[in-house]
Write a protein that holds these residues in place. Structure first.
Motif, PDB file in Angstrom:
ATOM      1  N   SER A   1      18.706 -77.044  52.233  1.00 43.45           N
ATOM      2  CA  SER A   1      17.334 -77.504  52.497  1.00 43.45           C
ATOM      3  C   SER A   1      16.747 -78.105  51.233  1.00 43.45           C
ATOM      4  O   SER A   1      16.084 -79.141  51.263  1.00 43.45           O
ATOM      5  CB  SER A   1      16.455 -76.344  52.958  1.00 43.45           C
ATOM      6  N   GLU A   2      16.999 -77.432  50.122  1.00 47.74           N
ATOM      7  CA  GLU A   2      16.528 -77.914  48.832  1.00 47.74           C
ATOM      8  C   GLU A   2      17.112 -79.287  48.511  1.00 47.74           C
ATOM      9  O   GLU A   2      16.402 -80.192  48.075  1.00 47.74           O
ATOM     10  CB  GLU A   2      17.046 -76.940  47.767  1.00 47.74           C
TER      11      GLU A   2
ATOM     12  N   ALA B   1      15.482 -81.827  50.618  1.00 48.86           N
ATOM     13  CA  ALA B   1      14.108 -82.044  50.173  1.00 48.86           C
ATOM     14  C   ALA B   1      14.060 -82.875  48.890  1.00 48.86           C
ATOM     15  O   ALA B   1      13.155 -83.680  48.694  1.00 48.86           O
ATOM     16  CB  ALA B   1      13.416 -80.703  49.962  1.00 48.86           C
TER      17      ALA B   1
END
Ligand SMILES: Cc1ncc(C[n+]2csc(CCOP(=O)(O)OP(=O)(O)O)c2C)c(N)n1
Ligand code: SF4
Ligand code: SF4
Ligand code: SF4
Ligand SMILES: [Mg+2]
Lengths: 317, 405, 101
Positions: B50-51, B54
């Protein structure tokens, strides 16, 4: 998107059949009518995700398929999740230049009542909440037909099914039908509608709207099943029409929060006209029929309140 | 695993746990769609990814599904239209996926899944064993069991190479110890330039859902055809062995790391061999050193490839040994031999015409640590019991009150 | 056909090939359209669950001299004889007759 932008009448529908004959749906199965219209509206640029159900097993009997659009079946409860994956993948691949970014592909789920009201509700809710551009079409025959007519959350009060027999103590299904379309609407998605095969143009307009919105849409179609509801297959459309004329079923839509009844019924018929032609209600007593009528009366009141006017009229016969 | 000092591809040294190593491999494989649901100890993989999304390090989308059943279903959909996909899970999550595992392989989709292995409820335990993985043995997923973070990284790349190979088209699992590996930081090398990984993973055409060429996927098949379609899977799984060996060679050539279906340590002259899997292999090697210093000719084996099962490799390694000790990390309740890998090993060796003395141990259940001393004592116990060991079935190591004489 | 020749995963490559399965032999009652009576309203075509009522661009001249540009014809290779078309036809132009095999 399909090449059609507006449907005023039957002559606006394309002649092309993207749903081929030779499938194994029962004679007079109105699911066939639903699918034909659905594909006429969606056109060729469509991917269909089919949950496990009558339609799935009857239209893809290996090595034969009735589908002239790409079609996938994965399992019973996960059609909405599969469609979410397809929608996401197409978006990412278009962005990455792996597929043509200018082609809008319709993603349509076709699921039965069991696959929607019951076992598929979680995946559906997830798909709605995440906001995928998928049109979910629920064809509602009010029981698990593929496994031989067992009760579902959609089966109406007092209806006979093989798991809700009408006996001395238990009288068919003892609970009323779950208001699934309103549960879906509570997710505040752009478009939710109820439709009925007896009113195909109304249904087609709803399919078209559902495909045009930018988020999820949900079209709940009543699909009379001659085999499970126990009526002569020639009456499939008639049964659907009576459902509307008795207000057992109401065709409405919610567009961006605005509620509207699309098929008005100035004078309602008594529900006995609807129940009488179906074997699944054959053994009901007068009191039980009145109990159903009472439920409808209350529902009509509620719908009229929501509409802000009398869209469904008083009981006439 | 053995690392060559010079490799074709320039690499950087990083310190990662196995969850993060998995995430880096997914990033470097340029995966398009990821879908997963949180469960300890797998969650780190998805958080890291997810990081990366993002931060724009990975051009992919994460579908935040409402269950593992949907996670696997969503990537099936994504893969069916041609995307490269990934998911990760553990324990209850893997169980919840079970139905869809069979469908994924039956539909011949090249999915890749990481599993940080964990014990199964009830009683609920978040700690490690391999009961979850062993339960999905027959789902027709190619299955690697890694023992280091480096191997997790490399195996995920390898999994895509094998799964997407047109000769195979089966999904793959890369499993590793929950906590013992998923949360333990280790140094590893990853390519400096992701392009070098992508060269190993060209996008290859396969049948997908495409309006310009409409196909039907997931039809209902009658007894006339079903078996032939499933038999194709039998053959693809067998064929996967060869393709895995080709991929091993490519990993060696490009990244300089040598992998074998069964890894070994001091096996050549050993009279006694201990076979296990996952992160405890390092501990086993230390135990082997210990036992060797006591004068016992002991060696260690590690099963890296669980499906397809590398029977021949095992045969070659075991051929000259007198005793084979299998240390399992899962229980097959009610089986004649309750250790799943022991059971499989016995069948494989019988098939290959090899009949060493075998002892089956089960250890490390529900997160109980397995130390060098445990391994040493298991070897001693096996030698003491001799032929009798297998008559017992499996020996449940360290269970209070369980006695084996 | 051996397992080697079959496409993998049970996929079906030929879209709409169910047309090879003629479901017309299910029929007990045969719907027959009276072209004289038919008012070309599309209703039967719209409702037929199997999509086997075809719109042909063949003109038809009724005995009374009215000319229609199209005719509706039933494909008996597939028609299952459900009777929906006959039931829904607003001018009762479709009759259900006993099927003789
Ligand atoms: C997990 C799972 N449970 C049960 C079934 C068995 N099953 C297959 S179709 C079906 C009924 C489908 O009912 P519905 O969704 O209403 O569609 P219908 O067949 O009535 O059109 C059931 C119970 C299944 N395929 N998968
Ligand atoms: S059982 Fe009902 S829904 Fe299923 S194919 Fe027959 S008529 Fe259609
Ligand atoms: S419904 Fe009757 S009148 Fe209308 S097109 Fe069909 S046959 Fe003709
Ligand atoms: S009988 Fe049924 S299947 Fe045959 S043409 Fe009429 S509506 Fe279609
Ligand atoms: Mg149903």
């Amino acid at each position: 998107m399909s090449s059609i932008y507006r449907i005023r009448g039957v002559r606006d529908l394309p002649r092309e059949e993207l749903f081929a004959p030779g499938h194994g749906l029962c004679a007079g199965c109105t699911a066939g009518t639903v699918i034909r219209h659905l594909l006429k509206i969606s056109g060729r640029n469509t991917i269909v995700v089919n949950a496990t159900n009558c339609v799935e097993v009857s239209t893809t009997m290996y090595p034969y398929t009735s589908w002239r659009v790409p079609w996938i079946h994965v399992a019973f409860e996960n059609a909405a999740a599969v469609a979410s994956g397809i929608e996401t993948a197409l978006r990412v691949m278009a962005r990455k230049g792996l597929i043509d970014p200018n082609k809008r592909i319709n993603i349509v789920v076709l699921a039965g009542d069991g696959g929607t009201y019951d076992i598929g509700l979680q995946a559906l809710s997830g798909m709605l909440e995440r906001g995928h551009r998928v049109m979910y079409v629920l064809y509602d025959n009010e029981a698990y037909m593929n496994t031989g007519i067992q009760r579902s959350g959609s089966t109406p009060l007092h209806a006979w099914t093989t798991t809700t027999p009408v006996g001395k103590v238990l009288r068919g299904k003892m609970q009323p039908k779950k208001p699934i379309a309103e549960i879906v609407a509570a997710h505040r998605i752009p478009y939710v509608a109820t439709a009925n095969i007896a009113y195909p143009i109304d249904m087609d307009q709803k399919f078209l709207k559902g495909l045009q919105v930018e988020g999820p849409s949900f079209i709940h179609v009543l699909q009379p099943c001659p085999t499970g509801w126990r009526f002569d297959p020639r009456y499939g459309i008639e049964v659907g029409r009576l459902a509307v004329e008795t207000a057992m079923w109401i065709n409405w839509e919610i567009t961006m929060g605005d509620f509207k009844v699309t098929v008005r019924v100035p004078k309602r018929k008594h529900v006995k006209h609807y129940l009488r032609i179906q074997g699944r209600f054959r053994d009901l007593s007068e009191e039980e029929i009145e109990e159903i009528q009472e439920l409808i009366n209350k529902e009509v009141e509620r719908i009229n309140r929501m509409a802000g006017e009398e869209v469904i009229g008083p009981l006439a016969e | 695993m053995e690392t060559k000092l010079e490799s074709r591809v320039r690499q950087t040294r990083v310190i990662l746990n196995s969850n993060y190593a998995a995430a880096y491999a997914v990033r470097d494989a340029d995966v398009d769609v990821i879908s997963a649901y949180p469960i300890t100890p797998q969650t780190g993989v998805v958080e890291k990814l997810s990081e990366m999304i993002a931060e724009g390090e990975l051009d992919a989308e994460m579908i935040h599904v409402e269950s593992e059943h949907s996670a696997l279903s969503a990537i099936i959909g994504a893969s069916a239209v041609g995307a490269r996909v990934f998911t990760a899970t553990s324990s209850q999550g893997l169980e919840y996926m079970h139905e869809v595992l069979h469908i994924a392989s039956g539909m011949r989709l090249p999915l890749v899944m990481a599993i940080a292995t964990r014990a199964l409820s009830a009683p609920i335990s978040i700690w490690n064993d391999y009961s979850d993985l062993m339960n999905v043995r027959d789902t027709s997923w190619i299955t690697f069991i890694a023992s280091t973070a480096q191997e997790v990284y490399d195996s995920i790349i390898e999994a895509y190479m094998v799964s997407e190979d047109p000769r195979i088209l089966l999904p793959s699992i890369v499993a590793y110890d929950g906590f013992w590996m998923s949360h333990t930081y280790e140094p590893l090398y990853i390519p400096e330039d992701r392009k070098t990984v992508l060269e190993m993973l060209p996008r290859r055409p396969r049948y997908t859902l495409d309006p310009d060429n409409p196909i039907t996927m997931g039809s209902i098949v009658n007894p006339d055809w079903y078996y032939e379609i499933k038999y194709q899977q039998v053959e693809a799984m067998k064929e996967a062995y060869r393709v895995i060996r080709e991929a091993d060679a490519k990993i060696e050539e490009n990244l300089g790391r040598v992998y074998k279906p069964v890894e070994s340590y001091l096996a050549e002259d050993s009279e006694i061999l201990v076979l296990t899997y996952g992160g405890i292999y390092g501990t086993l090697q230390t135990a082997v050193d210990l036992l060797r210093s006591e004068g016992l000719k002991v060696g260690a084996l590690r099963l890296r490839l669980w499906r397809p099962f590398p029977a021949r490799d095992l045969k070659t390694l075991v051929e000259d040994a007198k005793t084979l000790i299998v240390v399992d990390r899962a229980i097959s309740y009610g089986a004649s031999i309750e250790g799943p890998v022991a059971l499989e090993t016995i069948a494989a060796l019988y098939r290959e015409g090899l009949y060493p003395t075998i002892a089956s141990f089960i250890a490390g259940i529900g997160g109980r640590p397995v130390s060098e001393d445990d391994f040493r004592d298991m070897v001693k116990k096996a030698l003491e019991l001799g032929e009798r060991a297998l008559k017992i079935g499996s020996i449940h190591w360290g269970v209070r009150g369980a006695e084996y004489e | 056909m051996s397992w080697r020749e079959l496409p993998i995963g049970g996929i079906i490559l030929e879209a709409g090939n169910s047309v090879k399965r003629k479901t017309g032999d299910w029929r007990v009652l045969r719907p027959v359209i009276d072209q004289e009576r038919c008012v070309r309203c599309y209703i039967c075509w719209m409702y037929c669950p199997d999509g086997v009522i075809e719109i042909r661009d063949t003109p038809y001249r009724t005995k009374a001299g009215r000319i229609w540009n199209i005719t509706f014809e039933i494909d008996y290779d597939y028609c299952k004889g459900c009777g929906i078309c006959a039931q829904e036809c607003p001018v009762k132009a479709i009759e259900l007759v006993e099927e003789v095999k």
